[in-house]
Design a protein around this motif. Structure first.
Motif, short mmCIF file in Angstrom:
data_model
loop_
_atom_site.label_atom_id
_atom_site.label_comp_id
_atom_site.label_asym_id
_atom_site.label_seq_id
_atom_site.Cartn_x
_atom_site.Cartn_y
_atom_site.Cartn_z
N GLU A 166 1.18 -0.96 0.06
CA GLU A 166 -0.23 0.02 0.30
C GLU A 166 0.69 0.87 -0.29
OE1 GLU A 166 -2.99 0.19 -0.62
OE2 GLU A 166 -3.30 -1.81 -0.84
N GLU A 168 0.60 4.17 1.21
CA GLU A 168 1.40 5.08 3.05
C GLU A 168 2.30 3.59 3.61
OE1 GLU A 168 -3.27 5.70 2.01
OE2 GLU A 168 -1.42 3.70 1.84
N THR A 171 5.42 4.94 1.65
CA THR A 171 6.16 5.96 1.77
C THR A 171 6.24 6.31 3.51
OG1 THR A 171 3.98 6.92 0.86
CG2 THR A 171 4.99 8.18 2.92
N ARG A 172 5.67 5.72 4.49
CA ARG A 172 6.12 5.67 6.61
C ARG A 172 7.44 4.57 6.21
NH1 ARG A 172 0.55 5.03 7.68
NH2 ARG A 172 0.43 2.70 7.38
N ARG A 201 -2.74 10.31 -1.24
CA ARG A 201 -2.49 8.91 0.41
C ARG A 201 -1.09 8.73 0.38
NH1 ARG A 201 -4.74 3.21 -2.34
NH2 ARG A 201 -3.72 2.55 0.00
N ALA A 205 1.28 10.55 4.42
CA ALA A 205 1.73 9.62 5.50
C ALA A 205 2.90 10.04 5.69
CB ALA A 205 1.65 8.21 4.64
#
Length: 264
Positions: A166, A168, A171-172, A201, A205
């Protein structure tokens, strides 16, 4: 400097590359100089230099680094760009963060772009694994951790994660575990537009890090997309007729700068 409009200086094929018809580096340097000057004259906020003409690319990971002469050519062009008094970055395609950081440290650059900073992706070069652990320690060892930023792609173009991921989570992983200073969102390929939902999105994040559009921006899409980003890296649209292999068109640069200035 990971904000605003960053113009791309694409190097032509270099000696040794399949697309190069001469053993002379001079044509690549001349085109790079002309393109960089046109980008700055058109009003971009910064530049990024890429060995774009050297396809097919080395993976850039340990055991398959960018060839030494390509690194030297990138260094020479980066130094020339530094003389234009705008922030400058470098991207050693396909994914050589170590060489990019070495060039950045030697030339006093502001940032590097890393296509696969964390995780593992299937690409046209094969399987590429991120080297965040090595590249961040190398940056620390060079003493440039406070001056050379790492901008990392999230779900980068011309690639797919080895397992479903995903946006998010990707990215994290980049900003929290990989400690990237900024993240970049692209379409599926060079010059392909960014999905606004994906951009939104990723921004949600990114833990406050700058978010850059990495492909496909044009004056018509700037108003909608730039409100969701802190800046953009633009290459293809700024060329004559919008074709990536053509020289930079200063008039198109100015048009893009104006569109971004009034976006959002």
């Amino acid at each position: 400097m990971l904000r605003g409009l960053i113009g791309v200086v694409h190097l032509l094929p270099l000696p040794g590359d399949p697309g190069c018809a001469t053993p002379d580096f001079a044509p690549a340097y001349a085109r790079a100089k002309a393109d960089a000057e046109a980008l700055v004259a058109g009003g971009v906020d910064g530049l990024i230099v890429e060995n774009f003409g050297s396809a097919p690319f080395a993976k850039g990971c340990e055991g398959d680094r960018v060839p030494a002469h390509q690194a030297a050519a990138l260094t020479r062009v980066c130094l020339m760009c530094k003389g234009l008094d705008v922030p400058v970055g470098v991207n050693c395609l396909r994914n050589d963060a170590i060489t990019a950081l070495g060039i950045a440290a030697a030339c006093g650059l502001d940032f590097v772009r890393v296509n696969v900073h964390c995780g593992a992706y299937v690409t046209d070069q094969g399987l590429i694994e991120g080297e965040a652990a090595a590249s961040l320690r190398y940056r620390q060892a060079l003493g440039v951790a406070d001056s050379v930023a790492i901008a990392a792609d999230v779900l980068v173009k011309h690639a797919a994660p080895l397992a479903p991921l995903e946006p998010e989570v990707a990215t994290r992983d980049c900003v929290l575990r990989g400690m990237a200073d900024a993240v970049i969102v692209t379409g599926t390929g060079t010059g392909q537009p960014v999905d606004p939902e994906l951009l939104e999105r990723v921004r949600g994040a990114a833990e406050g890090r700058p978010v850059l559009i990495g492909s496909g921006l044009n004056p018509d899409s700037a108003d909608a997309l730039m409100s969701l980003a802190d800046g953009a890296i633009v290459g293809s649209w700024l060329k004559v007729d919008g074709r990536v292999h053509n020289p930079v068109d200063r008039a198109r640069v100015s048009a893009m700068v104006e569109a971004c200035k009034h976006a959002g």
